[in-house]
Design a protein around this motif. Structure first.
Motif, PDB file in Angstrom:
ATOM      1  N   ILE A 101     -15.152   8.763  18.727  1.00  0.00           N
ATOM      2  CA  ILE A 101     -15.976   8.493  18.339  1.00  0.00           C
ATOM      3  C   ILE A 101     -16.501   7.963  20.109  1.00  0.00           C
ATOM      4  O   ILE A 101     -18.179   8.171  20.425  1.00  0.00           O
ATOM      5  N   LEU A 105     -17.484  11.619  22.400  1.00  0.00           N
ATOM      6  CA  LEU A 105     -19.138  11.769  21.850  1.00  0.00           C
ATOM      7  C   LEU A 105     -20.408  11.077  22.586  1.00  0.00           C
ATOM      8  O   LEU A 105     -21.452  11.231  23.303  1.00  0.00           O
ATOM      9  N   ARG A 113     -22.867   8.541  17.121  1.00  0.00           N
ATOM     10  CA  ARG A 113     -21.558   7.735  17.322  1.00  0.00           C
ATOM     11  C   ARG A 113     -22.097   6.632  17.268  1.00  0.00           C
ATOM     12  O   ARG A 113     -20.733   5.268  16.310  1.00  0.00           O
ATOM     13  N   ALA A 117     -19.010   3.574  15.756  1.00  0.00           N
ATOM     14  CA  ALA A 117     -18.223   3.571  17.463  1.00  0.00           C
ATOM     15  C   ALA A 117     -17.917   2.366  17.644  1.00  0.00           C
ATOM     16  O   ALA A 117     -16.066   2.269  17.448  1.00  0.00           O
TER      17      ALA A 117
END
Lengths: 461, 181
Positions: A101, A105, A113, A117
């Protein structure tokens, strides 16, 4: 800002990443008020008491292990590698979603994200900490393990064996743990400065001020910060793929039937991301509810995470079918027996449970109705983690319990201490995670702000 | 409020406050066009190009990170070669002592480790952190710089500093404050 749904048919319209109605101030307020609150929420206190009890169980199991040695485990001959490696691989795998993530991403500029995150990365760090307990303590005498694991000049003049995947694993996992902590802390610095500036009590302002390092958010600060974050993401991306690849080498480089397979690295990485996203959902669904974060962690996030689970779950299912195909196509009697034994041998129940979870149940995620039902997804995410634990159980135990020579076959049964140690690592994980929720902003404040119209600056004005 | 000679000497600079990133960028462009040289902007979110507008230079950080990564790779390989070939040679399955292919994974991991540590600590050190005290913190409104306000500072070392406060008031600032040293 142009509405992305303007020209889309109804069925394809997406929930926005952040629900409307937020500006810089409300984002800061919503996220920062949790670590800065004076009171400890009652539910939080209840959860941490349970977690601390489990953490106590971990200390008890480790204490008894160090006192008695690894004879307290069910590990036997030929199953010389059981619960500790299963649990190690399981925990390490969970960690992978956090890095995916925050790093992969980020490189792909996936804006959804940003809301998840921070706590996915926290999950990574705590999961890696839990994982590390197993390889260190399964040696029985962890204080002696240092010279097998780390290259340092010791009094015996011994050096590690660098041609072994086990030593590669030491390098991969310790690098992964270090880089994850560093990446997480760098991401936190601007938010810690926000907490410093908003803290009402002097002690909190001091503590957050110290860990914020005096961040001022100047143009130069941000420029170097953005460069560092982007490069860290670029470095973490191959790192996270390498970690589970190297973990799979622990098996694939050996000659045991069912382990010696070239498909292991991608199959392990996909399984890791699959279980990791399940764990992010397990954590995100209750957290967004209890802390009222539904406007920041929206149904879009939940839906996307379920889709990633579906995609990686399908790759894992492909791995299972290829294992069976390789066994048949190899024309090797040991390989063929291995897959027959998994399906119909003494541990057949574990194989079919795992297939029904990771191959059958995951198909329900094709349905939008299922992906929009948070209660159902929460239950499914728990079951997926059971399924992924069983996958490692099947790989480790069935291959070892019935290997080449029938006279050496045996049955493996875990003991009370195996279970207690495993349960204890949940104590460590949950305690760390609850402390994180209480004292650290659980969503990246400054990153979420960059999604708001207020942050948009036109290059030529 | 005109600056007296006495206060000017004790000042770090003058600070203007703005409501949006757009206002800050516009003001920064005007300030640079006016010929001010000692300028710094502060914002709660990263603003693309703001650094280029004010400072014109890019950071050396990527080069440092490359150097860090190469050092890590060399360290990893040298460590394994020295341990496996020179200090503690051991016959593992009849393979050559210096079988470089088996050294790839630890060398690779140390490449990543050294580059990541260079990236993080390089960013912190180049930014002059940790630095708990800085004159801009003396301005009470500056605590909003990490929430939702944007600030532009012209430092007292600027040759045109005498005209700074009056100029900043013309740039659409919500407020202009003295920054004590």
């Amino acid at each position: 800002m142009a509405d992305p749904n303007l020209h889309r048919p109804m069925a394809l319209q997406q929930t926005p990443v952040i629900l409307p109605g937020h500006d810089f101030e409300t984002v800061t307020e919503t996220i920062a008020e949790i670590p800065l609150a004076r009171r400890f929420p009652l539910g939080w206190v209840g959860f941490i008491l349970v977690s601390l009890a489990l953490l106590g169980a971990l200390h008890m199991a480790l204490g008894y292990l160090v006192m008695k040695g690894i004879g307290i485990f069910g590990t036997n001959q030929p199953v010389g590698w059981a619960f500790p490696i299963i649990n190690f691989v399981w925990w390490i795998g969970i960690g992978h979603a956090g890095t995916l993530i925050s790093a992969i991403l980020m490189l792909f500029k996936q804006q959804w994200r940003m809301s998840i995150a921070r706590f996915a990365e926290a999950m990574t760090i705590f999961a890696v900490a839990c994982a590390a307990i197993f390889p260190v303590f399964h040696t029985g005498r962890p204080w002696l393990a240092a010279y097998w694991l780390f290259p340092y000049p010791n009094a015996m003049g011994l050096w590690p064996q660098f041609k072994s995947p086990l030593i590669w694993d030491v390098f991969a996992v310790s690098t992964y743990a270090t880089v994850s902590v560093v990446f997480w802390y760098v991401g936190l610095i601007p938010d810690l400065a926000t907490l410093r500036d908003r803290a009402t009590s002097k002690i909190k302002a001091r503590i957050y001020g110290m860990v914020a390092l005096g961040w001022r958010g100047s143009a130069r600060h941000w420029h170097r910060y953005e460069v560092a974050s982007l490069i860290l993401a670029g470095l973490s991306t191959p790192l996270v793929l390498s970690v589970h690849t190297v973990v799979s080498f622990d098996f694939a480089v050996s000659v045991i039937p069912g382990w010696h397979a070239t498909i292991f690295p991608p199959y392990f990485v996909a399984g890791a991301i699959y279980s990791g996203f399940a764990m992010v959902l397990t954590l995100a669904i209750p957290v967004r509810r209890f802390y009222g974060m539904e406007s920041l962690i929206t149904m879009r996030h939940i839906d996307n995470m379920a889709k990633v689970m579906l995609a990686t779950g399908l790759i894992v299912g492909y791995g299972y079918s290829m294992e069976a195909f390789f066994a048949w196509y190899s024309a090797n009697p040991h390989e063929q027996f291995m897959i027959y034994n998994r399906m119909f041998g003494q541990y057949a129940w574990s194989y079919w449970t795992l297939i029904s979870i990771n191959v059958v149940m995951v198909q329900f995620l094709w349905l939008k109705r299922v992906r929009q039902n948070v209660g159902l997804l929460f239950v499914m995410s728990l079951i997926v983690n059971v399924g992924m634990w069983l996958e490692r159980f099947v790989i480790v135990v069935t291959s070892l319990a019935n290997d080449f020579v029938p006279s050496s076959w045996a049955h493996y049964t875990p003991t009370f201490w195996d279970y207690l140690l495993y349960a204890g690592t949940f104590g460590l994980f949950l305690t760390a995670f609850l402390l994180f929720l209480r004292f650290v902003p659980m969503i990246s404040i400054f990153e979420v702000k960059t999604l708001l119209p207020q942050a948009k600056v036109e290059a030529e004005h | 409020m005109a600056h007296t000679v006495e206060t000017t000497n004790a000042l770090h600079g003058v600070m203007a406050e703005y409501d949006s990133g757009q206002a800050l960028v516009d003001a920064a462009k005007k300030t640079m066009a006016q010929g001010f040289t000692r300028v710094e902007a502060y914002s709660p979110v990263p603003i693309e190009d703001l650094n280029t507008i004010i400072h014109k230079t890019r950071t050396v950080l990527p080069k440092l990170i490359l150097a860090g990564g190469l050092t890590g790779m060399a360290t990893g390989f040298a460590l394994q070669y020295w341990a496996s070939v020179i200090e503690y040679p051991m016959n593992i399955g009849g393979r050559p002592l210096a079988s470089w292919t088996t050294f790839i994974v630890p060398s690779y991991e140390l490449t990543i480790l050294f580059s990541a540590l260079t990236a993080a600590f390089g960013m912190i050190v180049l930014n002059g952190l940790p630095r708990p005290y800085h004159p801009v913190f003396n301005v009470e409104r500056f605590s909003m710089a990490s929430s939702d306000k944007f600030f532009l500072v012209i430092e007292s070392e600027d040759p045109q500093f005498g005209a700074a406060a009056a100029f900043l008031r013309e740039t659409g600032a919500k407020g202009v404050y003295d920054v004590a040293e």
